[in-house]
Design a protein around this motif. Structure first.
Motif, PDB file in Angstrom:
ATOM      1  N   ILE A  89     -26.485 -51.184  53.278  1.00 23.18           N
ATOM      2  CA  ILE A  89     -25.034 -51.375  53.539  1.00 23.18           C
ATOM      3  C   ILE A  89     -24.334 -49.897  54.057  1.00 23.18           C
ATOM      4  O   ILE A  89     -23.614 -49.995  55.175  1.00 23.18           O
ATOM      5  N   MET A  90     -24.846 -49.072  53.369  1.00 25.75           N
ATOM      6  CA  MET A  90     -24.183 -47.746  53.758  1.00 25.75           C
ATOM      7  C   MET A  90     -25.193 -47.136  54.694  1.00 25.75           C
ATOM      8  O   MET A  90     -24.744 -45.933  55.251  1.00 25.75           O
ATOM      9  N   GLY A  91     -26.313 -47.463  55.362  1.00 25.08           N
ATOM     10  CA  GLY A  91     -27.057 -47.123  56.286  1.00 25.08           C
ATOM     11  C   GLY A  91     -27.474 -45.800  56.210  1.00 25.08           C
ATOM     12  O   GLY A  91     -27.904 -44.897  57.000  1.00 25.08           O
ATOM     13  N   ARG A  92     -28.039 -45.419  55.072  1.00 26.76           N
ATOM     14  CA  ARG A  92     -28.576 -44.123  54.600  1.00 26.76           C
ATOM     15  C   ARG A  92     -29.304 -44.040  53.492  1.00 26.76           C
ATOM     16  O   ARG A  92     -29.236 -45.130  52.711  1.00 26.76           O
ATOM     17  N   ARG A  93     -30.226 -43.229  53.163  1.00 23.15           N
ATOM     18  CA  ARG A  93     -31.129 -43.214  51.976  1.00 23.15           C
ATOM     19  C   ARG A  93     -30.288 -42.696  50.891  1.00 23.15           C
ATOM     20  O   ARG A  93     -29.647 -41.813  51.047  1.00 23.15           O
ATOM     21  N   ILE A  94     -30.691 -43.148  49.799  1.00 23.86           N
ATOM     22  CA  ILE A  94     -30.006 -42.570  48.534  1.00 23.86           C
ATOM     23  C   ILE A  94     -31.130 -41.163  48.146  1.00 23.86           C
ATOM     24  O   ILE A  94     -32.098 -41.363  47.875  1.00 23.86           O
ATOM     25  N   ASP A  95     -30.343 -40.138  47.802  1.00 22.85           N
ATOM     26  CA  ASP A  95     -30.889 -39.101  47.458  1.00 22.85           C
ATOM     27  C   ASP A  95     -31.049 -38.861  45.911  1.00 22.85           C
ATOM     28  O   ASP A  95     -31.958 -38.015  45.558  1.00 22.85           O
ATOM     29  N   ALA A  96     -30.301 -39.326  45.082  1.00 25.61           N
ATOM     30  CA  ALA A  96     -30.466 -39.166  43.668  1.00 25.61           C
ATOM     31  C   ALA A  96     -29.628 -40.316  42.910  1.00 25.61           C
ATOM     32  O   ALA A  96     -28.803 -40.976  43.474  1.00 25.61           O
ATOM     33  N   VAL A  97     -29.882 -40.532  41.658  1.00 31.78           N
ATOM     34  CA  VAL A  97     -29.505 -41.645  40.759  1.00 31.78           C
ATOM     35  C   VAL A  97     -28.806 -40.782  39.458  1.00 31.78           C
ATOM     36  O   VAL A  97     -29.554 -39.863  39.133  1.00 31.78           O
ATOM     37  N   ILE A  98     -27.805 -41.283  38.728  1.00 33.28           N
ATOM     38  CA  ILE A  98     -27.426 -40.731  37.521  1.00 33.28           C
ATOM     39  C   ILE A  98     -27.266 -42.041  36.713  1.00 33.28           C
ATOM     40  O   ILE A  98     -26.830 -43.263  37.158  1.00 33.28           O
ATOM     41  N   PRO A  99     -27.204 -41.896  35.305  1.00 32.75           N
ATOM     42  CA  PRO A  99     -26.717 -42.991  34.381  1.00 32.75           C
ATOM     43  C   PRO A  99     -25.104 -43.115  34.758  1.00 32.75           C
ATOM     44  O   PRO A  99     -24.477 -42.155  34.430  1.00 32.75           O
ATOM     45  N   ILE A 100     -24.711 -44.151  34.778  1.00 34.42           N
ATOM     46  CA  ILE A 100     -23.223 -44.390  34.688  1.00 34.42           C
ATOM     47  C   ILE A 100     -22.672 -43.985  33.496  1.00 34.42           C
ATOM     48  O   ILE A 100     -21.495 -43.601  33.092  1.00 34.42           O
ATOM     49  N   GLU A 101     -23.486 -43.944  32.168  1.00 36.16           N
ATOM     50  CA  GLU A 101     -23.288 -43.662  31.037  1.00 36.16           C
ATOM     51  C   GLU A 101     -24.465 -43.039  30.280  1.00 36.16           C
ATOM     52  O   GLU A 101     -25.485 -43.923  30.420  1.00 36.16           O
ATOM     53  N   ILE A 102     -24.585 -42.302  29.559  1.00 32.06           N
ATOM     54  CA  ILE A 102     -25.498 -41.416  28.760  1.00 32.06           C
ATOM     55  C   ILE A 102     -26.075 -42.109  27.635  1.00 32.06           C
ATOM     56  O   ILE A 102     -26.918 -42.054  27.034  1.00 32.06           O
ATOM     57  N   GLY A 103     -25.143 -43.105  27.386  1.00 32.34           N
ATOM     58  CA  GLY A 103     -25.362 -43.793  25.864  1.00 32.34           C
ATOM     59  C   GLY A 103     -26.108 -44.976  25.981  1.00 32.34           C
ATOM     60  O   GLY A 103     -26.326 -45.636  26.690  1.00 32.34           O
ATOM     61  N   GLY A 104     -27.029 -45.011  24.900  1.00 26.82           N
ATOM     62  CA  GLY A 104     -27.929 -46.120  24.528  1.00 26.82           C
ATOM     63  C   GLY A 104     -29.085 -46.315  25.881  1.00 26.82           C
ATOM     64  O   GLY A 104     -29.403 -45.290  26.277  1.00 26.82           O
ATOM     65  N   SER A 105     -29.396 -47.602  26.010  1.00 26.41           N
ATOM     66  CA  SER A 105     -30.328 -48.088  27.129  1.00 26.41           C
ATOM     67  C   SER A 105     -29.720 -47.477  28.500  1.00 26.41           C
ATOM     68  O   SER A 105     -30.644 -46.910  29.437  1.00 26.41           O
ATOM     69  N   ASN A 106     -28.563 -47.339  28.746  1.00 25.79           N
ATOM     70  CA  ASN A 106     -28.043 -46.944  30.114  1.00 25.79           C
ATOM     71  C   ASN A 106     -28.292 -45.485  30.199  1.00 25.79           C
ATOM     72  O   ASN A 106     -28.625 -45.064  31.218  1.00 25.79           O
ATOM     73  N   GLY A 107     -28.599 -44.516  29.060  1.00 26.56           N
ATOM     74  CA  GLY A 107     -29.098 -43.156  29.576  1.00 26.56           C
ATOM     75  C   GLY A 107     -30.482 -43.236  30.096  1.00 26.56           C
ATOM     76  O   GLY A 107     -30.618 -42.170  30.760  1.00 26.56           O
ATOM     77  N   LEU A 108     -31.084 -44.304  30.017  1.00 29.20           N
ATOM     78  CA  LEU A 108     -32.529 -44.155  30.728  1.00 29.20           C
ATOM     79  C   LEU A 108     -32.610 -45.123  31.893  1.00 29.20           C
ATOM     80  O   LEU A 108     -33.485 -45.076  32.326  1.00 29.20           O
ATOM     81  N   ALA A 109     -31.547 -45.723  32.243  1.00 28.79           N
ATOM     82  CA  ALA A 109     -31.586 -46.639  33.176  1.00 28.79           C
ATOM     83  C   ALA A 109     -31.883 -46.396  34.602  1.00 28.79           C
ATOM     84  O   ALA A 109     -32.542 -47.078  35.391  1.00 28.79           O
ATOM     85  N   PRO A 110     -31.575 -45.018  35.217  1.00 27.64           N
ATOM     86  CA  PRO A 110     -31.901 -44.521  36.384  1.00 27.64           C
ATOM     87  C   PRO A 110     -33.482 -44.265  36.505  1.00 27.64           C
ATOM     88  O   PRO A 110     -33.886 -43.917  37.454  1.00 27.64           O
ATOM     89  N   LEU A 111     -34.231 -43.880  35.234  1.00 28.02           N
ATOM     90  CA  LEU A 111     -35.479 -43.403  35.598  1.00 28.02           C
ATOM     91  C   LEU A 111     -36.369 -44.042  36.150  1.00 28.02           C
ATOM     92  O   LEU A 111     -37.069 -43.889  37.059  1.00 28.02           O
ATOM     93  N   PHE A 112     -36.604 -45.368  35.836  1.00 22.21           N
ATOM     94  CA  PHE A 112     -37.672 -46.151  36.311  1.00 22.21           C
ATOM     95  C   PHE A 112     -37.219 -46.548  38.043  1.00 22.21           C
ATOM     96  O   PHE A 112     -38.212 -46.468  39.001  1.00 22.21           O
ATOM     97  N   ALA A 113     -36.101 -46.553  38.441  1.00 22.32           N
ATOM     98  CA  ALA A 113     -35.556 -46.538  39.670  1.00 22.32           C
ATOM     99  C   ALA A 113     -35.875 -45.445  40.461  1.00 22.32           C
ATOM    100  O   ALA A 113     -36.365 -45.370  41.656  1.00 22.32           O
ATOM    101  N   ALA A 114     -35.661 -44.183  39.737  1.00 20.24           N
ATOM    102  CA  ALA A 114     -35.759 -42.937  40.614  1.00 20.24           C
ATOM    103  C   ALA A 114     -37.421 -42.791  40.673  1.00 20.24           C
ATOM    104  O   ALA A 114     -37.819 -42.167  41.748  1.00 20.24           O
ATOM    105  N   ALA A 115     -38.311 -43.366  39.619  1.00 21.48           N
ATOM    106  CA  ALA A 115     -39.766 -43.017  40.029  1.00 21.48           C
ATOM    107  C   ALA A 115     -40.198 -44.006  41.156  1.00 21.48           C
ATOM    108  O   ALA A 115     -40.866 -43.590  42.018  1.00 21.48           O
ATOM    109  N   ARG A 116     -39.552 -45.145  41.352  1.00 23.99           N
ATOM    110  CA  ARG A 116     -40.177 -46.108  42.266  1.00 23.99           C
ATOM    111  C   ARG A 116     -39.405 -45.722  43.821  1.00 23.99           C
ATOM    112  O   ARG A 116     -40.359 -45.846  44.901  1.00 23.99           O
ATOM    113  N   LEU A 117     -38.337 -45.007  43.785  1.00 26.27           N
ATOM    114  CA  LEU A 117     -37.902 -44.603  45.134  1.00 26.27           C
ATOM    115  C   LEU A 117     -38.391 -43.132  45.554  1.00 26.27           C
ATOM    116  O   LEU A 117     -37.870 -42.824  46.258  1.00 26.27           O
TER     117      LEU A 117
END
Length: 367
Positions: A89-117
């Protein structure tokens, strides 16, 4: 900073505390992250100062009721699918990800996506804890748009949300999450590097890891894990005041899944029966009353913890008879500003009272 297997476990332990009872139990997210670690090695976490002004940064996390997440497991591709579609949609590569919230499971949510990308995770997040609704992110409070936003599910369904109203974005995303079974993954608030640096809450990934490490190390050495955790929280500079608000057992719990949230209340009794506490929650713990008097309220953190191990117990895992300590901690200063309290203070959750900082109610928490 690089997160190895031990660092992942420490991050999960600390993020569970910062979730204030919500954000989802990090157990399954930790399993997914460990699997990616075995495939790709340590995770790269970089500071915001290492980010280019025009970099594309995307927060990610889960939306829905934590009670559902216990039974409806992810397939592991939800974040990747959402991020790939956002790149189109944005026509460019994503450079980094962050958790929308650091609490609970969402604190780890970006990790596996970051590894795969093959991209880093930034040492920051959008809430400094966990909150139940999307518009409670600091990015909305600072006037940034949540859209374009991508909602993905374990069955492979994908929905694009586009609106200039962030409250409407929350309502649409919530309704979609209910329609697909009560839990979904959300990619939202795409940022450029300068916006992330100016508005994200800095250092929270490191803070969560350090808090978890302090608990673990204290347990391993036979020390008091609560004292170690309080010292680690103060050392982060983000959570300067913390302490035990109640020590006892769970005497009663009311909990239901309603409107895409886990809502209810839990009652505690001291071991001698002389004192009682009640917590109300909407995914996250929101307000605590001890013997009828308010002792802590949102946005300050309220977490129920096993009284022996200092393991955090998320709201969906609370059970009658658990022997616990209820711990309170000051929220990051940015969440206590007047503009932020309109979105994350007690009145934003329907409580008829103004916010009072935890260290003013419980003056003994001050060093």
């Amino acid at each position: 900073m690089q997160l190895d297997r031990q660092g992942l476990a420490d991050l999960a332990l600390g993020a569970a505390f910062l979730g204030s009872g919500g954000g989802g139990d990090p157990y399954y997210a930790l399993l997914l992250a460990e699997a990616e670690f075995d495939r790709h090695g340590p995770f790269e976490v970089i500071g915001l100062d290492d980010l280019a002004d025009d970099a594309l940064v995307v927060p990610v996390g889960w939306i829905g009721a934590p009670t559902v997440s216990v039974e409806k497991l992810p397939n592991g591709r939800e974040a990747v699918d959402g991020l790939r579609r956002l790149e189109e949609i944005m026509g460019r590569r994503i450079d980094a990800v962050i958790p929308i919230e650091i609490g609970g499971s969402n604190g780890l949510a970006p990790l596996f996506a970051a590894a795969r990308l093959g991209i880093p995770v930034l040492d920051c997040d959008g809430m400094g804890r966990a909150f139940p609704e999307s518009q409670m992110a600091i990015f909305n409070i600072r006037g940034l748009s949540a859209c374009p936003s991508i909602l993905t599910t374990a069955c492979g369904a994908l929905s694009l949300i586009e609106t200039d109203d962030n409250l409407m974005h929350e309502r649409l995303a919530r309704a979609l999450s209910v329609a697909v079974g009560g839990i979904a993954h959300l990619t939202e608030y795409p940022l450029i590097g300068r916006q992330a640096r100016d508005h994200a809450i800095h250092g929270t990934v490191t803070a969560a890891r350090d808090v978890g490490a302090a608990i673990r190390q204290a347990r391993e050495s036979g020390q008091d894990p609560f004292a170690a955790m309080f010292a680690a929280l103060a050392a982060t500079g983000l959570y300067p005041h913390a302490g035990v608000l109640f020590d006892g057992k769970i005497a009663d719990i009311e909990r239901e899944t309603r409107g895409g949230f886990s809502v209810g209340r839990v009652r505690f009794e001291s071991f001698d029966g002389a004192s009682r506490m009640e917590l109300e929650f909407q995914n996250e713990n929101l307000i605590a009353r001890r013997d009828g008097q308010v002792v802590a309220m949102v946005p300050d953190i309220l977490t129920v913890m096993d009284r022996e191990t200092a393991e955090s117990i998320t709201t969906e895992r609370l059970k009658y008879g658990q022997r616990v300590k209820v711990v309170g901690a000051a929220a990051p200063a940015i969440l206590r500003e007047a503009g932020a309290l309109e979105f994350v203070g007690p009145r934003a959750f329907g409580f008829a009272q103004d916010y009072v900082p935890i260290e003013e109610i419980d003056a003994w928490l001050k060093p």
